[in-house]
Design a protein around this motif. Structure first.
Motif, short mmCIF file in Angstrom:
data_model
loop_
_atom_site.label_atom_id
_atom_site.label_comp_id
_atom_site.label_asym_id
_atom_site.label_seq_id
_atom_site.Cartn_x
_atom_site.Cartn_y
_atom_site.Cartn_z
N THR A 34 -12.84 15.83 -24.17
CA THR A 34 -13.35 14.46 -23.49
C THR A 34 -13.19 14.33 -21.91
O THR A 34 -13.69 14.01 -21.09
N ARG A 35 -11.57 14.85 -21.62
CA ARG A 35 -11.22 14.88 -20.01
C ARG A 35 -12.26 15.76 -19.24
O ARG A 35 -12.83 15.44 -18.08
N ALA B 95 -10.57 18.14 -13.84
CA ALA B 95 -10.61 16.84 -14.11
C ALA B 95 -9.77 16.41 -12.64
O ALA B 95 -10.46 15.38 -12.07
N SER C 263 -8.49 22.73 -17.90
CA SER C 263 -8.97 21.32 -17.70
C SER C 263 -8.39 20.20 -17.19
O SER C 263 -9.26 19.41 -16.40
N ARG C 264 -7.11 20.30 -16.59
CA ARG C 264 -6.67 19.49 -15.83
C ARG C 264 -7.05 19.66 -14.39
O ARG C 264 -7.34 18.74 -13.50
N ASP D 29 -8.74 15.42 -26.79
CA ASP D 29 -8.48 14.71 -25.24
C ASP D 29 -8.76 15.82 -24.24
O ASP D 29 -9.51 15.31 -23.46
N THR D 30 -8.76 17.07 -24.43
CA THR D 30 -8.93 17.87 -23.46
C THR D 30 -10.69 18.10 -23.23
O THR D 30 -11.17 18.25 -22.00
#
Length: 248
Positions: free
Chosen positions: A33-34, A89, A85-86, A30-31
Motif C-alpha cells: 500500500t505504501r 515512497a 519500497s521506502r 503495508d509495503t
C-alpha cells in the motif's frame, strides 16, 4: 504497459518476495500500500495469506493475485525489498526503477551456502547445550549431531519437497545418533543432547510471526502460521519419539 498495470506488477512482486522470505503479513500489506500511495493511489487494497498475495488498485475493476509457492526465512531479502519500497515512497526512485531493482533482486539467491548453514547449525546446537546447563563433555556430540541432522533436513527437503517429512526424518536421525553416542560413551546426557540438537529445526521465526500477525488482527494468517508451526513441532517430536519407542 500502462502505469496502473506496472504498479500492480511491482506491488505483487514486492509482496510475493516478502511473503516467500517469511515476512509478517501486516508488513507485506503495508509495503504494497505504501508503494501504491507513492504512485498516486492512496486507496489501494491488499490482502495477504501465507499462500497468496492479492492486490486491488482503485483505478482498476479487477483484483490481481500472485501465488506463494515456497516459503522460507530470508531476513536480508525482506530488508532489501522494504528498503526499495521506502526509497520509492520518499521519491528517490521512480516506478520503473523500482520494478527493475525488484526483478533483479528476485533473481538473486541470498541464502548462505549449504556448508555454512550446516556449520552454523552445529555451533548453535553445541551452544544451546551449554545454555541448557550441559557439560563440555557433551558439546562435541551435540554439535556433530546437530550438524548431521541439519544435513539430513536439507537432503530430505530437496528430494521430498514436503517440509514435515524432512523435519520428521531429521529429528529421527538426531534421536538415533544421540542414543548411539550415549551408548558408545561419547555423550552423557541424552536428553540435553537431543534438545540442543533439534533446536536448529525449531520454527522460531514462524511462531513469532504467527503471534505478531494475531496481535495485528490478521487472524487468518496468524492461525494458519501457528498451525504450520505446530505441525512442524509435532513432526520433530514424533521423529524423536519413534527413536525412543524402539531404542530407549
Amino acid at each position: 504497459m500502462g502505469k496502473e498495470q506496472m504498479l500492480i506488477d511491482v506491488c505483487l512482486l514486492a509482496g510475493r518476495m516478502m511473503a516467500q522470505a517469511g515476512a509478517e503479513t501486516y508488513r507485506v500489506e503495508d509495503t504494497m500500500t505504501r508503494m501504491a500511495a507513492a504512485s498516486g493511489f492512496p486507496n489501494s487494497q491488499s490482502f495477504v495469506t501465507p499462500t497468496v498475495v492479492m492486490f486491488h488498485l482503485e483505478a482498476m475493476s479487477s483484483t490481481h493475485f500472485a501465488r506463494v509457492n515456497e516459503r522460507g526465512t530470508d531476513l536480508e531479502k525482506i530488508a532489501l525489498v522494504n528498503s526499495i519500497s521506502r526509497r520509492m515512497a520518499e521519491g528517490e526512485i521512480n516506478l520503473d526503477e523500482a520494478h527493475k531493482m525488484l526483478k533483479k533482486l528476485d533473481e538473486k539467491s541470498l541464502s548462505f551456502p549449504a556448508w555454512l548453514q550446516v556449520v552454523a547449525a552445529a555451533l548453535a546446537s553445541g551452544s544451546f547445550l551449554l545454555m541448557f546447563k550441559g557439560t563440555w563433555n557433551d558439546y562435541l556430540p551435540a554439535a556433530f549431531i546437530g550438524g548431521a541432522g541439519f544435513i539430513i533436513l536439507l537432503i530430505a527437503h530437496y528430494f521430498s519437497k514436503v517440509k514435515l517429512f524432512a523435519e520428521f526424518f531429521a529429528a529421527f536421525v538426531i534421536g538415533g545418533l544421540a542414543v548411539l553416542s550415549v551408548r558408545l560413551g561419547l555423550g552423557r546426557d541424552l536428553d540435553l543432547i537431543i534438545i540442543a540438537s533439534v533446536m536448529p529445526l525449531v520454527p522460531g521465526v514462524l511462531i513469532t510471526n504467527a503471534i505478531r500477525d494475531l496481535m495485528a488482527g490478521h487472524f487468518m494468517a496468524g492461525v494458519s502460521k501457528g498451525a504450520e508451526a505446530f505441525l512442524t513441532a509435532f513432526a520433530i517430536g514424533a521423529g524423536v519419539a519413534v527413536v525412543f519407542s524402539f531404542f530407549v
